[in-house]
Design a protein around this motif. Sequence first.
Motif, PDB file in Angstrom:
ATOM      1  N   GLU A   1       2.123  -9.659  -3.590  1.00 49.85           N
ATOM      2  CA  GLU A   1       0.818  -9.331  -4.194  1.00 49.85           C
ATOM      3  C   GLU A   1       0.030  -8.409  -3.274  1.00 49.85           C
ATOM      4  N   ARG A   2       0.103  -8.655  -1.975  1.00 47.40           N
ATOM      5  CA  ARG A   2      -0.593  -7.782  -1.023  1.00 47.40           C
ATOM      6  C   ARG A   2      -0.010  -6.371  -1.061  1.00 47.40           C
TER       7      ARG A   2
ATOM      8  N   GLN B   1       1.359  -4.902  -3.610  1.00 50.99           N
ATOM      9  CA  GLN B   1       0.949  -4.257  -4.861  1.00 50.99           C
ATOM     10  C   GLN B   1      -0.491  -3.775  -4.803  1.00 50.99           C
ATOM     11  N   ARG B   2      -1.308  -4.369  -3.966  1.00 47.90           N
ATOM     12  CA  ARG B   2      -2.718  -3.978  -3.869  1.00 47.90           C
ATOM     13  C   ARG B   2      -2.949  -2.813  -2.912  1.00 47.90           C
TER      14      ARG B   2
ATOM     15  N   PRO C   1      -3.402   0.757  -1.405  1.00 48.90           N
ATOM     16  CA  PRO C   1      -3.766   2.025  -2.051  1.00 48.90           C
ATOM     17  C   PRO C   1      -2.669   3.063  -1.886  1.00 48.90           C
TER      18      PRO C   1
ATOM     19  N   GLU D   1      -2.945  -2.659   5.442  1.00 45.73           N
ATOM     20  CA  GLU D   1      -4.285  -2.867   4.867  1.00 45.73           C
ATOM     21  C   GLU D   1      -5.347  -2.208   5.740  1.00 45.73           C
TER      22      GLU D   1
END
Length: 235
Positions: A20-21, A23-24, A26, A117
Amino acid sequence: MSLLAWLQRPGPMLTPAQLERLQRLPIPTPLSQRPLAEQRLVVLDLETSGLNPQRDQVLSIGAVVIEHGAIDLAQQYECTLQRADQRAGASTLIHGLAPSAIVAGREPAEALLDFLEFLGASPLLAFHAGFDRHMLSRALKQTLGLRLQHPFLDAAELAPLLCPQAELRRAGLDAWTGYFGLQVQQRHHASADALVTAELALILFSRARRQQLDSLHALDQRLQHWQRRQATPSL
């Protein structure tokens, strides 16, 4: 290929939370034509288990952000990656990371996700960026199944382009920091090397603006043109 399609390829076993991380994250942006003072740029340095790009591993990551024309000390990343099989060797004398510190480091997938991130969509800059780019790319592919797509700039290539009077065509970081009188807190420490590389980058950006090169895109284009001229034999 879309990020989702890439994530669906066979690869490392990741937890649902880690997927999930991923996919987030940018989408990286190309080098911009905005003025240098408006850029966010992540300056990176890696410490590795050796200099073999096919065999050695990333042991630690240090990074600092240049934003609004200055180094933002509130935006820094530093992490040692856990490598259970790492043994003391010749490289230990250089980077100073004891095997106990590496065994106690962060789980590689979590450490690399944290770094991505922190990086966001920003371009990267390093000194001798080719090695760092290859090592980071391989670590991301092996650990996360992800292909690095962020643009990379190399301070070791920009410095002789912008400061030919220094006559330091193939010099290392120590030579350039000495030329500009910069102080390095702890050489071959990822965070310290990233910080002094960022200081060098700010000097180079100031020189670039004097030469009417006021964007990362313009710098990259001039560098490519200069490298082509350097590679062309003189008649």
